[in-house]
Structures are given as C-alpha cells and as structure tokens.
Scaffold this motif. Structure first.
Motif: not given
Length: 230
Positions: A44-48, A79-86
């Motif tokens: 997910l981090a790489d995709v973002v 939770v996923a949104g917070g991890f990906m975007f801050g």
C-alpha cells in the motif's frame, strides 16, 4: 396508492443487490481486517508513493460505496486510510467519500419513500413524524454519535422525513467526523494496535461522549423551550 411496474422492478433489484452484498460481508470483513492491512502495508505504501492521486480517488470512491451500501467496514477502511495518507488527508478523504455515499443513499431512499408520505398515520406516529421533521437533525446527530448505528438506519430516517438535503449533508459531515477521526488516527498508529477494540479505550469513549454533549447541548437548549410552547 398505485405502484408502477418500474417501482416493483426497482424494488426487486434493490432486494437482490442487498442479498448479494450480505453474502459478501464476511469476505469483505476478512479482506479489510487489521491483519490484512498490516500484511499489505509495504504494498500500500508503494502504491500511494507511485500513484498518489489515483489511489486517493479510488479510496474516496470505495468509501462512498461502502457508506451507500451500509457495509460494516468503515472502521478498517478508515484505519487503512490513516496508514496510507496520514491523519488529516485521510480524514478529509473519508469525510468526502462518506458524504458522497450518504447523499446517494439518501437520494435513492427519498425517491422510494416519496409515496409513503401519502399514507395516513396514527395520531401518535403523526406526532413522532412531525417532531422528526422539525428537529430531525438533532436525532440524526445523536444516532451518528452512538457510532454503532448503521448508516442504512440513519439514511432511511432522514429520507422518510422532510429534512432538506443540505441539512442532511452538514449533519452527516458533523456526525461522522468523530468516529472517522478515531479510526484514521488508529491507522497512523497501526504498528501499536492488534484489533479495533484497542482503538476505543475508555478515554477515547469519554472524549467522544463529551464532544457529543458539547455539540448537542446548545441544540437541545434551543429546542426544549419551543416544545414547551407548543
């Protein structure tokens, strides 16, 4: 009350889609679990990082679908949104997606319930409906702040009332923000939590309760004198 062929067909489609969604809920909950989010963290981090704009649009669109269909995965999704975007951007994207989904559901449900307003209600139900028409935004805020109330109940009550769409939108935005903020913040602390139960500690629940009181108290103080005068 005459029901047209199109209305019957639309009702059948809604029922079929609802059944299919219910069949997929367990699968969705598995794929949107905290364990799955942690396992896919690096991906997910790489995709973002490589496709930020597209990822943000997909997140908003998917969040809107989840809210419109009242699927019970807004927590893991936040939770996923917070991890990906801050925190701040994820909260913004979540609220935008939530408002889009809520407005779609509200519009469809209101169109379906338009003819129900012609049904003669009992005196007691008529008084309840009159109260909801006048002060429905307070009831909706209370339902939002309980957190556990499904979106389908909130949207259905709003659609059956005469609350205008712009009131529904600001109430939805205000009502869904506290819970969304908690889930998004949990996403920024993903490495330190093991389940969604860890998110709602007693001090978080107390803070949400205090926020609900601060928001609702001025509204209640304005409404009570009006009720006494009627």
């Amino acid at each position: 009350m005459h029901i047209s062929y199109k209305q019957i067909l639309f009702g059948i489609i809604v029922v079929v889609v609802g059944v299919l969604l219910l069949m997929q809920v367990n699968s969705l909950q598995h794929w949107c679990s905290l364990e799955r989010i942690k396992d896919c963290g690096s991906f997910l981090a790489d995709v973002v990082k490589q496709h930020y704009g597209m990822t943000a649009l997909i997140y908003i669109f998917f969040y809107a679908i989840v809210v419109a269909a009242s699927l019970p995965i807004t927590g893991p999704l936040g939770v996923a949104g917070g991890f990906m975007f801050g925190f701040f951007l994820a909260l913004f994207y979540s609220i935008i997606g939530g408002l889009l989904g809520a407005f779609v559901a509200f519009s469809l449900l209101r169109r379906m319930t338009t003819r129900l307003h012609s049904i003669e209600l009992s005196p007691r139900m008529a008084r309840l409906k009159e109260g909801f028409d006048r002060y429905g935004y307070v009831y909706l805020l209370i339902l939002h702040f309980t957190i556990v109330t499904p979106f389908v109940i909130i949207n259905s009550l709003a659609a059956f009332s005469t609350i205008p769409w712009h009131t529904f939108l600001w109430v939805s935005a205000l009502g869904m923000t506290p819970a969304a903020a908690v889930y998004v913040y949990a996403g920024t602390q993903l490495a330190h939590i093991t389940s969604l139960h860890d998110v709602f500690s007693w001090h978080i629940i107390a803070a949400l309760a205090l926020l609900a009181i601060l928001v609702l108290l001025p509204l209640v103080l304005r409404i009570v004198p009006r009720i006494k005068n009627t």
